[in-house]
Design a protein around this motif. Structure first.
Motif, PDB file in Angstrom:
ATOM      1  N   ILE A 295       1.343  -1.067  -0.360  1.00 36.20           N
ATOM      2  CA  ILE A 295       0.315   0.118   0.312  1.00 36.20           C
ATOM      3  C   ILE A 295       0.424   1.032   0.266  1.00 36.20           C
ATOM      4  O   ILE A 295       0.546   2.280  -0.611  1.00 36.20           O
ATOM      5  CB  ILE A 295      -0.997   0.403   1.048  1.00 36.20           C
ATOM      6  CG1 ILE A 295      -1.770  -1.561   0.947  1.00 36.20           C
ATOM      7  CG2 ILE A 295      -1.683   1.652   1.500  1.00 36.20           C
ATOM      8  CD1 ILE A 295      -2.403  -0.767  -0.140  1.00 36.20           C
ATOM      9  N   GLY A 296       2.085   1.325   0.478  1.00 34.68           N
ATOM     10  CA  GLY A 296       2.937   2.238   0.909  1.00 34.68           C
ATOM     11  C   GLY A 296       3.680   3.057  -0.631  1.00 34.68           C
ATOM     12  O   GLY A 296       3.816   3.940  -0.856  1.00 34.68           O
ATOM     13  N   ILE A 297       3.793   1.588  -1.152  1.00 30.80           N
ATOM     14  CA  ILE A 297       3.949   1.508  -2.213  1.00 30.80           C
ATOM     15  C   ILE A 297       3.292   2.655  -3.323  1.00 30.80           C
ATOM     16  O   ILE A 297       3.878   3.388  -4.475  1.00 30.80           O
ATOM     17  CB  ILE A 297       4.923   0.522  -3.121  1.00 30.80           C
ATOM     18  CG1 ILE A 297       5.978  -0.566  -2.460  1.00 30.80           C
ATOM     19  CG2 ILE A 297       5.295   0.276  -4.557  1.00 30.80           C
ATOM     20  CD1 ILE A 297       6.369  -1.992  -2.908  1.00 30.80           C
ATOM     21  N   ALA A 298       1.989   1.964  -4.146  1.00 31.74           N
ATOM     22  CA  ALA A 298       0.692   2.144  -4.658  1.00 31.74           C
ATOM     23  C   ALA A 298       0.513   3.739  -4.110  1.00 31.74           C
ATOM     24  O   ALA A 298       0.979   4.564  -5.125  1.00 31.74           O
ATOM     25  CB  ALA A 298      -0.162   1.926  -3.657  1.00 31.74           C
ATOM     26  N   ASN A 299       1.115   3.790  -2.938  1.00 31.98           N
ATOM     27  CA  ASN A 299       0.608   5.490  -2.600  1.00 31.98           C
ATOM     28  C   ASN A 299       1.301   7.007  -2.994  1.00 31.98           C
ATOM     29  O   ASN A 299       1.480   7.298  -3.334  1.00 31.98           O
ATOM     30  CB  ASN A 299       0.146   5.755  -0.940  1.00 31.98           C
ATOM     31  CG  ASN A 299      -1.525   5.363  -0.456  1.00 31.98           C
ATOM     32  OD1 ASN A 299      -2.615   5.922  -1.502  1.00 31.98           O
ATOM     33  ND2 ASN A 299      -1.232   4.245   0.455  1.00 31.98           N
ATOM     34  N   GLN A 340      -6.567  -1.094   1.458  1.00 30.21           N
ATOM     35  CA  GLN A 340      -6.600  -1.537   0.266  1.00 30.21           C
ATOM     36  C   GLN A 340      -8.314  -1.801  -0.356  1.00 30.21           C
ATOM     37  O   GLN A 340      -7.857  -1.233  -1.449  1.00 30.21           O
ATOM     38  CB  GLN A 340      -7.578  -3.532   0.769  1.00 30.21           C
ATOM     39  CG  GLN A 340      -5.690  -3.803   1.163  1.00 30.21           C
ATOM     40  CD  GLN A 340      -6.030  -4.984   1.869  1.00 30.21           C
ATOM     41  OE1 GLN A 340      -7.124  -5.276   2.309  1.00 30.21           O
ATOM     42  NE2 GLN A 340      -5.106  -5.953   1.896  1.00 30.21           N
ATOM     43  N   LYS A 341      -9.058  -0.588   0.260  1.00 32.76           N
ATOM     44  CA  LYS A 341     -10.535  -0.166  -0.391  1.00 32.76           C
ATOM     45  C   LYS A 341      -9.934   0.667  -1.048  1.00 32.76           C
ATOM     46  O   LYS A 341     -10.427   1.634  -2.329  1.00 32.76           O
ATOM     47  CB  LYS A 341     -11.090  -0.005   1.455  1.00 32.76           C
ATOM     48  CG  LYS A 341     -12.076  -0.600   1.803  1.00 32.76           C
ATOM     49  CD  LYS A 341     -12.522  -0.228   2.887  1.00 32.76           C
ATOM     50  CE  LYS A 341     -13.040  -1.203   4.308  1.00 32.76           C
ATOM     51  NZ  LYS A 341     -13.897  -0.383   4.878  1.00 32.76           N
ATOM     52  N   LYS A 342      -9.010   1.563  -0.908  1.00 33.32           N
ATOM     53  CA  LYS A 342      -8.684   2.564  -1.679  1.00 33.32           C
ATOM     54  C   LYS A 342      -8.648   2.600  -3.082  1.00 33.32           C
ATOM     55  O   LYS A 342      -8.605   3.092  -4.388  1.00 33.32           O
ATOM     56  CB  LYS A 342      -7.867   3.631  -1.127  1.00 33.32           C
ATOM     57  CG  LYS A 342      -6.447   4.732  -2.266  1.00 33.32           C
ATOM     58  CD  LYS A 342      -5.833   4.927  -1.208  1.00 33.32           C
ATOM     59  CE  LYS A 342      -5.051   6.959  -1.977  1.00 33.32           C
ATOM     60  NZ  LYS A 342      -4.091   7.137  -1.255  1.00 33.32           N
ATOM     61  N   PHE A 343      -7.549   1.370  -3.253  1.00 34.59           N
ATOM     62  CA  PHE A 343      -6.779   0.832  -4.603  1.00 34.59           C
ATOM     63  C   PHE A 343      -7.877  -0.509  -5.303  1.00 34.59           C
ATOM     64  O   PHE A 343      -7.717  -1.012  -6.228  1.00 34.59           O
ATOM     65  CB  PHE A 343      -5.581   0.239  -4.872  1.00 34.59           C
ATOM     66  CG  PHE A 343      -5.052   1.354  -4.719  1.00 34.59           C
ATOM     67  CD1 PHE A 343      -4.577   2.430  -5.062  1.00 34.59           C
ATOM     68  CD2 PHE A 343      -3.904   1.810  -3.386  1.00 34.59           C
ATOM     69  CE1 PHE A 343      -3.925   3.429  -4.910  1.00 34.59           C
ATOM     70  CE2 PHE A 343      -3.636   3.059  -2.942  1.00 34.59           C
ATOM     71  CZ  PHE A 343      -3.393   3.646  -3.754  1.00 34.59           C
ATOM     72  N   ALA A 344      -8.330  -0.950  -4.204  1.00 31.65           N
ATOM     73  CA  ALA A 344      -9.809  -1.552  -5.328  1.00 31.65           C
ATOM     74  C   ALA A 344     -10.930  -2.011  -6.109  1.00 31.65           C
ATOM     75  O   ALA A 344     -11.217  -0.873  -6.308  1.00 31.65           O
ATOM     76  CB  ALA A 344     -10.865  -2.687  -3.629  1.00 31.65           C
ATOM     77  N   ARG A 345     -10.554  -3.071  -7.183  1.00 31.09           N
ATOM     78  CA  ARG A 345     -11.199  -2.492  -8.516  1.00 31.09           C
ATOM     79  C   ARG A 345     -12.726  -2.134  -8.653  1.00 31.09           C
ATOM     80  O   ARG A 345     -13.203  -3.682  -7.404  1.00 31.09           O
ATOM     81  CB  ARG A 345     -10.626  -3.509  -9.422  1.00 31.09           C
ATOM     82  CG  ARG A 345      -8.932  -3.485  -9.592  1.00 31.09           C
ATOM     83  CD  ARG A 345      -8.568  -1.763 -10.055  1.00 31.09           C
ATOM     84  NE  ARG A 345      -8.814  -1.220 -10.988  1.00 31.09           N
ATOM     85  CZ  ARG A 345      -8.651  -0.528 -12.249  1.00 31.09           C
ATOM     86  NH1 ARG A 345      -7.686  -0.154 -11.318  1.00 31.09           N
ATOM     87  NH2 ARG A 345      -9.288  -0.719 -12.937  1.00 31.09           N
TER      88      ARG A 345
END
Length: 539
Positions: A295-299, A340-345
């Motif tokens: 999640i840190g990487i995604a952000n 996870q919710k932030k990036f869930a499809r």
């Protein structure tokens, strides 16, 4: 201070390095051997003894004994053998030291704070600091140590090891640092059943009592050391982001697992883009392992997309796909974390199907970037990697889980399976790969490329808080060090260049802190001030 106290203080002790006039002045005659040695002579003896040890764990124990007795000699020796010592002092050998910490315990080397003894938090911090000007604190509760999980009080080795890297890599003054372990219990049954275990022997305390303990700790730390950077390390998935988000806008703090990992992988991506020429707004990112690091990487990559391209937040989020134990994360799945919710499809994208096999996910997503933070060994199969290479000319493939036994794929295999097209970095040190007449240098996605310089820059600037701009500046500074003209060149600078990289990062961070207006001291010349602030291990 008495003569015996001087010899017992690792920040003051020089052992046989005390000159005769110092021995006379401090009353040390007869308390140490009469021969006066230079630090070069001491280093040769230390390294010879180091080489005689039968295992890397024994080598680490020996080095940390030097650390506990003569800090200057420890860092002088580490400076001479930085590449060799880094994996011994910290990752991966620190994992063995953690496992055996309670069984091998001899003497304390940190601040041990128990949730059951909060009235003594201030006293313990003050006593360990002993009047020193503390500017950096590394604290862990050891619940989420990568590849190991919950290690209870044994995780104190993480705090001391991390601080050793701060000094060895960036020259952070060792007299101004403080390691802390927070003991709230452990869910590790092996530790609870071990009669030698030195921590609280009960399951982890959670909820309000845990939050109040953290609040109490932060209050005491910020009152005692108002200019210190508070570095959170290896907190569990349920607490890491929550703690960072609670305090990051009001105090000077970072979480290396979230932000450090995020910016080093962002730097690797920026380095790969210098070769692939694929702009940020055309990247499609698949992260295999949606825990704290993932999640840190995604952000961090998301923030960079928004910073450098004409793209909306919603459009940028659509370029991310996260995979965890459930498979490709979709918005209908239960028990997703906030990150996870932030990036869930949207489930509708999958036509109500569930995608779990990595090859199938890659075929569906067609990513340009594949990042492994799963600690699932060999998860990047030949079939999956070849599927990825079908859809992008120069795929960026980063299996960064560690230690070695947990890596998703070996660099040599990824190079072979993509016919030399992949731009690779790994979380462990990887040897050069020879393939079709080209030598491929493999960058290590090691947070040590980032957090030491980041910390030094924050300390030099006396930053009030750590801004996203400062994190991005650090990543861009490292990404710029890549030479795209050399075929097979690494997309990250080598660990051998760690001290120079840390200096470059620190300069970028200080400059950005000044631009953001959150520095608390005037700095006329950034490079000069950073250079002046780097501590050198010399008598």
């Amino acid at each position: 201070m008495s003569n015996v106290s001087i010899l017992a203080n690792p920040l003051l002790n020089k052992g046989t390095g005390f000159k005769q006039e110092e021995r006379d002045e401090m009353g040390l005659n007869g308390l140490i051997p009469p021969v006066v040695q230079s630090i070069e002579e001491q280093e040769r003896q230390v390294y010879s003894q180091y080489q005689s040890k039968s295992s890397r764990l024994e080598q680490r124990i020996f080095l940390m004994d030097i650390y506990k007795t003569n800090r200057t000699l420890f860092y002088y020796t580490m400076e001479k053998h930085l590449v060799e010592f880094m994996p011994v002092v910290y990752d991966p050998v620190v994992a063995d030291a953690i496992e055996e910490y309670s069984d091998r315990f001899v003497s304390p080397d940190a601040v041990y704070l128990s949730i059951h003894d909060q009235e003594h938090i201030k006293d313990a911090l003050e006593s360990f600091a002993d009047g020193r000007d503390i500017r950096l604190i590394v604290v862990t509760d050891s619940e989420g140590i990568l590849g190991m999980g919950d290690c209870g009080i044994n995780g104190v080795e993480i705090a001391t090891g991390k601080l050793a890297v701060y000094t060895a890599a960036a020259g952070v003054d060792p007299s101004k640092v403080l390691p802390v372990v927070l003991d709230v219990g452990t869910n590790n049954k092996e530790l609870l059943d071990n009669p030698n275990y030195l921590g609280n022997k009960h399951e982890r305390i959670r909820g309000g009592a845990y939050d109040q303990f953290i609040d109490k700790f932060v209050k005491e730390v910020t009152n005692l050391f108002p200019k210190a950077l508070l570095h959170w390390e290896d907190f569990g998935r349920s607490n890491a982001a929550k703690i960072l988000e609670k305090y990051q806008s009001t105090i000077c703090t970072i979480n290396d697992d979230i932000q450090g990992t995020g910016i080093v992988i962002l730097a690797a991506l920026l380095g790969s883009m210098k070769v692939s020429k694929l702009p940020m707004n055309q990247q499609k990112v698949l992260i295999f392992g949606a825990g704290t690091a993932g999640i840190g990487i995604a952000n961090q990559i998301l923030e960079e997309m928004l910073r450098t391209n004409d793209i909306t937040h919603e459009e940028a989020k659509k370029r991310f796909y996260l995979v965890d134990q459930q498979g490709l994360l979709t918005d209908d799945l239960p028990d997703l974390t906030d990150g996870q919710k932030k990036f869930a499809r949207p489930q509708a994208e999958l036509n109500r199907k569930t995608l779990k096999d990595l090859k199938d996910i890659i075929a569906f997503v067609k990513p340009t970037v594949l990042i492994g933070t799963s600690t699932t060994p060999n998860a990047f199969t030949e079939e999956a990697i070849k599927e990825m290479a079908k859809h992008v000319e120069r795929p960026a493939i980063f299996p960064i889980s560690n230690p070695t036994k947990l890596i998703e794929a070996k660099a040599a295999d990824v190079i072979k399976w993509t016919d030399g097209k992949a731009l690779v970095c790994t979380g462990i040190p990887s040897d050069d790969v020879e393939y079709n007449g080209v030598t491929y240098q493999i960058g290590q996605g090691n947070n040590a490329l980032m957090y030491p310089g980041l910390g030094l820059g924050i300390i030099v600037a006396e930053a009030k808080i750590v801004t996203q701009n400062m994190l991005s500046a650090a990543a861009r500074a490292v990404g710029e060090l890549v030479d795209p003209k050399v075929e097979g060149a690494s997309i990250l600078p080598p660990v051998a260049d760690l001290q120079n990289v840390s200096k470059v990062v620190a300069e970028a961070v200080v400059a950005q802190a000044i631009k953001d207006g959150i520095n608390q001291r005037d700095i006329a010349d950034v490079k000069e001030e950073v250079s002046r602030s780097i501590w050198k291990p010399r008598y």
